[in-house]
Write a protein that holds these residues in place. Structure first.
Motif, short mmCIF file in Angstrom:
data_model
loop_
_atom_site.label_atom_id
_atom_site.label_comp_id
_atom_site.label_asym_id
_atom_site.label_seq_id
_atom_site.Cartn_x
_atom_site.Cartn_y
_atom_site.Cartn_z
N PHE A 142 -1.05 -7.54 -23.87
CA PHE A 142 -0.51 -7.63 -25.22
C PHE A 142 0.72 -8.51 -25.18
O PHE A 142 1.65 -8.27 -24.43
CB PHE A 142 -0.16 -6.24 -25.75
CG PHE A 142 0.23 -6.28 -27.18
CD1 PHE A 142 -0.68 -6.64 -28.15
CD2 PHE A 142 1.52 -5.97 -27.57
CE1 PHE A 142 -0.33 -6.70 -29.48
CE2 PHE A 142 1.88 -6.02 -28.90
CZ PHE A 142 0.96 -6.39 -29.85
N TRP A 143 0.71 -9.56 -25.95
CA TRP A 143 1.76 -10.55 -25.86
C TRP A 143 2.89 -10.36 -26.84
O TRP A 143 4.04 -10.52 -26.54
CB TRP A 143 1.15 -11.92 -26.16
CG TRP A 143 0.57 -12.54 -24.97
CD1 TRP A 143 0.44 -12.00 -23.73
CD2 TRP A 143 0.05 -13.86 -24.89
NE1 TRP A 143 -0.16 -12.90 -22.90
CE2 TRP A 143 -0.40 -14.05 -23.58
CE3 TRP A 143 -0.08 -14.89 -25.82
CZ2 TRP A 143 -0.98 -15.25 -23.16
CZ3 TRP A 143 -0.65 -16.06 -25.41
CH2 TRP A 143 -1.10 -16.25 -24.09
N HIS A 144 2.51 -10.07 -28.05
CA HIS A 144 3.53 -10.28 -29.06
C HIS A 144 3.20 -9.47 -30.30
O HIS A 144 2.06 -9.42 -30.73
CB HIS A 144 3.51 -11.76 -29.42
CG HIS A 144 4.67 -12.17 -30.23
ND1 HIS A 144 5.96 -12.13 -29.77
CD2 HIS A 144 4.73 -12.61 -31.51
CE1 HIS A 144 6.76 -12.55 -30.73
NE2 HIS A 144 6.05 -12.84 -31.79
N SER A 145 4.21 -8.85 -30.86
CA SER A 145 4.01 -8.17 -32.12
C SER A 145 5.25 -8.39 -32.96
O SER A 145 6.36 -8.15 -32.49
CB SER A 145 3.82 -6.68 -31.87
OG SER A 145 3.77 -6.01 -33.10
N GLU A 146 5.06 -8.90 -34.13
CA GLU A 146 6.22 -9.20 -34.98
C GLU A 146 5.78 -9.23 -36.43
O GLU A 146 4.79 -9.89 -36.75
CB GLU A 146 6.75 -10.59 -34.58
CG GLU A 146 7.98 -11.02 -35.35
CD GLU A 146 8.16 -12.53 -35.35
OE1 GLU A 146 7.70 -13.19 -34.41
OE2 GLU A 146 8.72 -13.03 -36.32
N GLY A 147 6.48 -8.53 -37.26
CA GLY A 147 6.24 -8.60 -38.70
C GLY A 147 4.78 -8.47 -39.10
O GLY A 147 4.27 -9.26 -39.86
N GLY A 148 4.10 -7.48 -38.56
CA GLY A 148 2.72 -7.27 -38.98
C GLY A 148 1.73 -8.20 -38.33
O GLY A 148 0.54 -8.21 -38.67
N ASN A 149 2.21 -9.00 -37.38
CA ASN A 149 1.31 -9.90 -36.68
C ASN A 149 1.24 -9.48 -35.21
O ASN A 149 2.27 -9.28 -34.58
CB ASN A 149 1.84 -11.33 -36.77
CG ASN A 149 0.91 -12.31 -36.08
OD1 ASN A 149 -0.16 -12.62 -36.60
ND2 ASN A 149 1.29 -12.76 -34.91
N GLY A 150 0.04 -9.35 -34.69
CA GLY A 150 -0.11 -8.97 -33.29
C GLY A 150 -1.00 -9.95 -32.56
O GLY A 150 -1.91 -10.54 -33.15
N ARG A 151 -0.69 -10.15 -31.28
CA ARG A 151 -1.51 -11.06 -30.47
C ARG A 151 -1.87 -10.39 -29.16
O ARG A 151 -1.00 -9.80 -28.52
CB ARG A 151 -0.72 -12.33 -30.13
CG ARG A 151 -0.34 -13.10 -31.36
CD ARG A 151 0.27 -14.42 -31.02
NE ARG A 151 -0.01 -15.31 -32.13
CZ ARG A 151 0.38 -16.57 -32.21
NH1 ARG A 151 1.03 -17.12 -31.21
NH2 ARG A 151 0.09 -17.30 -33.25
N ILE A 152 -3.12 -10.51 -28.75
CA ILE A 152 -3.51 -10.05 -27.42
C ILE A 152 -3.96 -11.26 -26.61
O ILE A 152 -4.82 -12.03 -27.06
CB ILE A 152 -4.65 -9.02 -27.47
CG1 ILE A 152 -4.20 -7.76 -28.21
CG2 ILE A 152 -5.11 -8.66 -26.06
CD1 ILE A 152 -5.24 -6.65 -28.23
#
Ligand SMILES: O=C(O)CCC(=O)C(=O)O
Ligand SMILES: [Fe+2]
Length: 267
Positions: free
Chosen positions: A91-101
């Motif tokens: 899991f890389w990144h989560s910010e302001g309702g945006n998530g990236r795997i």
């Protein structure tokens, strides 16, 4: 320890030297990809021509609907598990309702087969960027929270390096589902890029990092009138583009937005 590793360590310790214009110029030389796309070695010349001209293109039905539905299930599973509290190193990144795997090909054999191992994508990326380009980021991007905004919703370039990206929609998507927005033609060399690109190197992630203030974008548009394209449409649609071009995410109004995101470049 290789020379590359030694240089990396040195620059980590000597940031002031690394951020200098001289090193920036060296990096640009090292990262020099194709000046012109390599049409001779490309099996999809019409697509390549469109990317060269506009900076992007959309291809419908890249992955058939029955496969896409299965990919969506494979790709959403680790995200839902993580939301339920499971730790995930990818899991890389989560910010302001945006998530990236990241490394999503590990979780979705079908995404791997149809996108990340696609000969067509590889041929186009190498023809566009360089025969030495590699696909180094294989991720899924998730938006589930209407009304929230994150950094990439501000108009930006991803990098000064050649960055070729392929996105695939995993469900039908309309304007309310936060489509990616790309400004056609903005991948070409232009006066506005020079400072923006150098500041990307000089100030790194804690600086403007390729982003534009609204008034800067207005000024650019008053000169260039880049036409915006929204990546919306049917599940299985493919967006290919040069992400030195201006683009942004958009805010989710309703529903969700789940897509695959594959980045190619020289590393
Ligand atoms: O989330 C989005 O639609 C924008 C993503 C983006 O800027 C990128 O992947 O480079
Ligand atoms: Fe971006």
């Amino acid at each position: 320890m290789g020379l590359k590793h030694v240089a990396k360590r040195f620059f980590e310790k000597n940031q002031r030297i690394y951020r200098s214009k001289a090193i920036y110029k060296l990096q640009r030389l090292r990262q020099k990809g194709n000046i012109e796309p390599d049409y001779d070695n490309c099996n999809y010349k019409d697509i390549l021509r469109e990317i060269d001209l506009n900076g992007c293109t959309i291809i419908e039905n890249f992955i058939p609907p029955d496969i896409i539905n299965k990919i969506l299930v494979e790709v959403e599973a680790p995200y839902l598990e993580m939301q339920a509290g499971k730790k995930n190193d990818d899991f890389w990144h989560s910010e302001g309702g945006n998530g990236r795997i990241g490394n999503i090909d590990k979780y979705s054999p079908l995404a791997k087969e149809y996108l990340f191992d696609s000969q067509m994508i590889s041929n186009l990326a190498k023809s566009y960027v360089s025969k030495s380009a590699v696909g180094f980021r294989k991720e899924a991007d998730f938006k589930y929270s209407p009304g929230e905004s994150y950094q990439a919703d501000i108009v930006h370039i991803d990098d000064w390096r050649h960055r070729f990206k392929a996105f695939v929609l995993l469900h039908d998507l309309e304007r309310v589902n936060a489509p990616l927005v790309y400004y056609k033609g903005s991948h070409k060399s232009a006066h506005w890029r020079q400072d923006l690109e150098y500041s990307y190197h000089k100030d790194g992630q804690s600086g403007r990092f390729g982003h534009l203030f609204p008034q800067e974008m207005r000024k650019i548009q008053s000169e260039h009138h880049y036409e915006s394209v929204h990546f919306e449409g049917k599940a299985g649609s493919l967006f290919l583009g040069d992400f030195r071009g201006l683009h942004s995410g958009s805010i989710l109004v309703e529903g969700k937005r789940v897509m695959l995101n594959y980045t190619w470049g020289l590393v």
